[in-house]
Design a protein around this motif. Structure first.
Motif, PDB file in Angstrom:
ATOM      1  N   THR A  37      58.550  -7.023 100.344  1.00 16.99           N
ATOM      2  CA  THR A  37      57.436  -6.896  99.415  1.00 16.99           C
ATOM      3  C   THR A  37      56.456  -5.886  99.991  1.00 16.99           C
ATOM      4  N   THR A  38      55.830  -5.109  99.133  1.00 14.47           N
ATOM      5  CA  THR A  38      54.934  -4.046  99.576  1.00 14.47           C
ATOM      6  C   THR A  38      53.492  -4.350  99.184  1.00 14.47           C
ATOM      7  N   LEU A  39      52.593  -4.192 100.146  1.00 14.34           N
ATOM      8  CA  LEU A  39      51.169  -4.404  99.917  1.00 14.34           C
ATOM      9  C   LEU A  39      50.425  -3.100 100.150  1.00 14.34           C
ATOM     10  N   VAL A  40      49.280  -2.954  99.501  1.00 14.53           N
ATOM     11  CA  VAL A  40      48.455  -1.769  99.692  1.00 14.53           C
ATOM     12  C   VAL A  40      47.038  -2.208 100.047  1.00 14.53           C
ATOM     13  N   LEU A  41      46.427  -1.472 100.971  1.00 21.21           N
ATOM     14  CA  LEU A  41      45.045  -1.732 101.336  1.00 21.21           C
ATOM     15  C   LEU A  41      44.158  -0.923 100.408  1.00 21.21           C
ATOM     16  N   ALA A  42      43.605  -1.609  99.412  1.00 24.21           N
ATOM     17  CA  ALA A  42      42.760  -0.944  98.429  1.00 24.21           C
ATOM     18  C   ALA A  42      41.317  -0.972  98.892  1.00 24.21           C
ATOM     19  N   SER A  43      40.413  -0.501  98.051  1.00 25.75           N
ATOM     20  CA  SER A  43      38.994  -0.511  98.405  1.00 25.75           C
ATOM     21  C   SER A  43      38.485  -1.933  98.444  1.00 25.75           C
ATOM     22  N   SER A  44      37.544  -2.207  99.341  1.00 22.29           N
ATOM     23  CA  SER A  44      37.000  -3.549  99.485  1.00 22.29           C
ATOM     24  C   SER A  44      36.088  -3.885  98.336  1.00 22.29           C
ATOM     25  N   THR A  84      50.010   6.268 105.425  1.00 21.54           N
ATOM     26  CA  THR A  84      49.693   5.615 104.151  1.00 21.54           C
ATOM     27  C   THR A  84      48.958   4.315 104.431  1.00 21.54           C
ATOM     28  N   GLU A  85      48.514   3.661 103.366  1.00 17.45           N
ATOM     29  CA  GLU A  85      47.853   2.367 103.481  1.00 17.45           C
ATOM     30  C   GLU A  85      48.769   1.253 102.980  1.00 17.45           C
ATOM     31  N   LEU A  86      50.062   1.522 103.041  1.00 16.95           N
ATOM     32  CA  LEU A  86      51.049   0.559 102.557  1.00 16.95           C
ATOM     33  C   LEU A  86      51.600  -0.274 103.712  1.00 16.95           C
ATOM     34  N   ILE A  87      51.750  -1.567 103.465  1.00 16.67           N
ATOM     35  CA  ILE A  87      52.352  -2.491 104.418  1.00 16.67           C
ATOM     36  C   ILE A  87      53.573  -3.123 103.759  1.00 16.67           C
ATOM     37  N   GLU A  88      54.679  -3.124 104.471  1.00 14.89           N
ATOM     38  CA  GLU A  88      55.920  -3.698 103.948  1.00 14.89           C
ATOM     39  C   GLU A  88      56.289  -4.931 104.760  1.00 14.89           C
ATOM     40  N   ILE A  89      56.424  -6.048 104.077  1.00 14.26           N
ATOM     41  CA  ILE A  89      56.806  -7.313 104.716  1.00 14.26           C
ATOM     42  C   ILE A  89      58.254  -7.602 104.340  1.00 14.26           C
ATOM     43  N   THR A  90      59.106  -7.704 105.350  1.00 12.17           N
ATOM     44  CA  THR A  90      60.532  -7.948 105.128  1.00 12.17           C
ATOM     45  C   THR A  90      60.934  -9.267 105.768  1.00 12.17           C
ATOM     46  N   VAL A  91      61.667 -10.075 105.013  1.00 10.71           N
ATOM     47  CA  VAL A  91      62.134 -11.374 105.505  1.00 10.71           C
ATOM     48  C   VAL A  91      63.655 -11.407 105.401  1.00 10.71           C
ATOM     49  N   GLN A  92      64.304 -11.852 106.489  1.00 11.59           N
ATOM     50  CA  GLN A  92      65.751 -12.008 106.503  1.00 11.59           C
ATOM     51  C   GLN A  92      66.119 -13.487 106.515  1.00 11.59           C
ATOM     52  N   ASN A  93      67.165 -13.810 105.758  1.00 11.87           N
ATOM     53  CA  ASN A  93      67.626 -15.190 105.710  1.00 11.87           C
ATOM     54  C   ASN A  93      69.076 -15.223 105.251  1.00 11.87           C
ATOM     55  N   GLU A  94      69.776 -16.304 105.598  1.00 17.11           N
ATOM     56  CA  GLU A  94      71.171 -16.443 105.170  1.00 17.11           C
ATOM     57  C   GLU A  94      71.275 -16.623 103.670  1.00 17.11           C
ATOM     58  N   ASN A  95      70.223 -17.161 103.068  1.00 15.07           N
ATOM     59  CA  ASN A  95      70.182 -17.356 101.619  1.00 15.07           C
ATOM     60  C   ASN A  95      69.340 -16.247 100.991  1.00 15.07           C
ATOM     61  N   PRO A  96      69.927 -15.390 100.139  1.00  9.83           N
ATOM     62  CA  PRO A  96      69.167 -14.266  99.560  1.00  9.83           C
ATOM     63  C   PRO A  96      67.990 -14.716  98.703  1.00  9.83           C
ATOM     64  N   SER A  97      68.152 -15.848  98.014  1.00 14.94           N
ATOM     65  CA  SER A  97      67.059 -16.358  97.176  1.00 14.94           C
ATOM     66  C   SER A  97      65.882 -16.810  98.035  1.00 14.94           C
ATOM     67  N   ASP A  98      66.176 -17.519  99.123  1.00 14.56           N
ATOM     68  CA  ASP A  98      65.116 -17.983 100.025  1.00 14.56           C
ATOM     69  C   ASP A  98      64.395 -16.806 100.681  1.00 14.56           C
ATOM     70  N   ALA A  99      65.125 -15.760 101.001  1.00  9.10           N
ATOM     71  CA  ALA A  99      64.517 -14.578 101.622  1.00  9.10           C
ATOM     72  C   ALA A  99      63.467 -13.969 100.696  1.00  9.10           C
ATOM     73  N   ALA A 100      63.800 -13.839  99.408  1.00  5.51           N
ATOM     74  CA  ALA A 100      62.861 -13.272  98.435  1.00  5.51           C
ATOM     75  C   ALA A 100      61.658 -14.193  98.242  1.00  5.51           C
ATOM     76  N   LYS A 101      61.913 -15.493  98.146  1.00  5.04           N
ATOM     77  CA  LYS A 101      60.820 -16.452  97.951  1.00  5.04           C
ATOM     78  C   LYS A 101      59.859 -16.437  99.137  1.00  5.04           C
ATOM     79  N   MET A 102      60.395 -16.418 100.346  1.00  2.00           N
ATOM     80  CA  MET A 102      59.554 -16.438 101.540  1.00  2.00           C
ATOM     81  C   MET A 102      58.734 -15.155 101.662  1.00  2.00           C
ATOM     82  N   ALA A 103      59.335 -14.013 101.323  1.00  2.00           N
ATOM     83  CA  ALA A 103      58.599 -12.747 101.394  1.00  2.00           C
ATOM     84  C   ALA A 103      57.424 -12.746 100.429  1.00  2.00           C
ATOM     85  N   ASN A 104      57.648 -13.214  99.211  1.00  2.00           N
ATOM     86  CA  ASN A 104      56.570 -13.262  98.217  1.00  2.00           C
ATOM     87  C   ASN A 104      55.497 -14.275  98.595  1.00  2.00           C
ATOM     88  N   GLU A 105      55.911 -15.404  99.159  1.00  2.00           N
ATOM     89  CA  GLU A 105      54.948 -16.434  99.538  1.00  2.00           C
ATOM     90  C   GLU A 105      54.113 -15.983 100.739  1.00  2.00           C
TER      91      GLU A 105
END
Length: 248
Positions: A60-67, A131-152
Motif C-alpha cells: 500500500t502506498t502513502l503520501v505525506l501531504a500538507s499538514s 518523493t514523499e511517498l511511503i510504501e508499506i509491504t507485507v508478506q504472508n503465506e496467505n495472499p488475502s491476509d497479506a493484503a488485509k494486514m497491509a491495509n490495516e
C-alpha cells in the motif's frame, strides 16, 4: 627466418593437437556431463517445489501531504517548508509503522493468529527516492491476509500520526491488493541456477578425473611420453569379433 617460421608452425600444430585433445576428453565424458547436469536440474525442481514455502506480498502506498490543524485561518497549501519537514519525518514514520502499538492493534483488529515479531519481520517500509511517498509491504503465506494486514497497518499508522503529532499529513494513495503470484519463488531462475551449478560440477569432474587417470590409452601417448617408437599393437578382441561378424 626459415627456422622461426618452422618453429611457429610447430607451435600452431601443437596448439591444434592440444585443443583437439581437450575437446576429445570432454566428448568422451559427454554422458557423465549430461547425467550430472540432469541430476542438478532435478535437485533444483525438487527444492523449489518441496522446500520453498510460497510467500505473497501486498503493498500500500502513502503520501505525506500538507499538514492540517484545527485553525482554518492557516493556509493549507503545500509549501517548500512542508516538503522539507515531511522529508525529515519519513525516517521517523518508517520506524513508527513497525512499532508495537501499531502491530498489536493490527493483529487485534483483524483477529489473526500471528505473532507480533513474525509480523514485524514480514513488514517492509520503503520511501521512494526524492518523493514523499511511503510504501508499506507485507508478506504472508496467505495472499488475502497479506493484503488485509497491509491495509490495516496503513490505517492504524495514519491514526497514530494524528494522535502523536496532532496533524493529518498522511494520506493513503493506493490500497493493497491480493497478489496471485509468490514473491519468493521463481522456478525458471532457481532451476537455471542449479543447472549452472551442474555444468560447473560436471566440468570439474572431467578435469579431476582426467588428471587422476594415469593410464595410457593410445600408441601416440607412448611415443609422446617415453619418446620411443611403437613396433606393434594388439587389437581388442571385441573389435576383431565385430570385424568377423561383418565379414560373415
Amino acid at each position: 627466418m626459415e627456422k622461426r617460421t618452422k618453429e611457429k608452425e610447430r607451435e600452431l600444430m601443437m596448439e591444434e593437437i592440444d585443443l583437439k585433445a581437450i575437446i576429445n576428453i570432454f566428448w568422451n565424458k559427454k554422458i557423465q556431463i549430461i547425467l550430472i547436469i540432469i541430476f542438478f536440474l532435478g535437485i533444483g525442481i525438487f527444492y523449489t517445489k518441496e522446500f520453498t514455502t510460497p510467500m505473497y506480498a501486498s503493498s500500500t502506498t502513502l503520501v505525506l501531504a500538507s499538514s492540517e490543524n484545527m485553525d482554518t485561518t492557516i493556509n493549507t497549501t503545500i509549501t517548500a517548508t512542508d516538503i522539507t519537514i515531511n522529508s525529515k519525518l519519513v525516517a521517523t514514520y518508517r520506524e513508527l509503522v513497525k512499532s508495537k502499538d501499531i502491530l498489536r492493534k493490527v493483529i487485534s483488529n483483524l483477529g489473526i493468529s500471528i505473532e507480533e515479531e513474525t509480523l514485524r519481520r514480514n513488514v517492509e517500509v520503503d520511501s521512494r527516492k526524492n518523493t514523499e511517498l511511503i510504501e508499506i509491504t507485507v508478506q504472508n503465506e496467505n495472499p488475502s491476509d497479506a493484503a488485509k494486514m497491509a491495509n490495516e497497518i496503513a490505517k492504524a499508522f495514519t491514526e497514530k500520526v494524528k494522535e502523536i503529532y496532532n496533524i493529518n499529513n498522511v494520506q493513503i494513495v493506493d490500497e493493497a491488493e491480493m497478489s496471485t503470484q509468490p514473491c519468493n519463488i521463481n522456478p525458471v531462475k532457481d532451476v537455471a541456477m542449479f543447472g549452472c551449478m551442474g555444468v560447473v560440477v560436471a566440468f570439474a569432474y572431467v578435469i579431476i578425473a582426467t588428471l587422476l587417470d594415469t593410464t595410457i590409452k593410445t600408441s601416440e601417448e607412448i611415443e609422446k611420453n617415453f619418446q620411443i617408437p611403437v613396433l606393434a599393437s594388439i587389437p581388442k578382441i571385441e573389435k576383431i569379433n565385430n570385424e568377423r561378424k561383418h565379414k560373415r
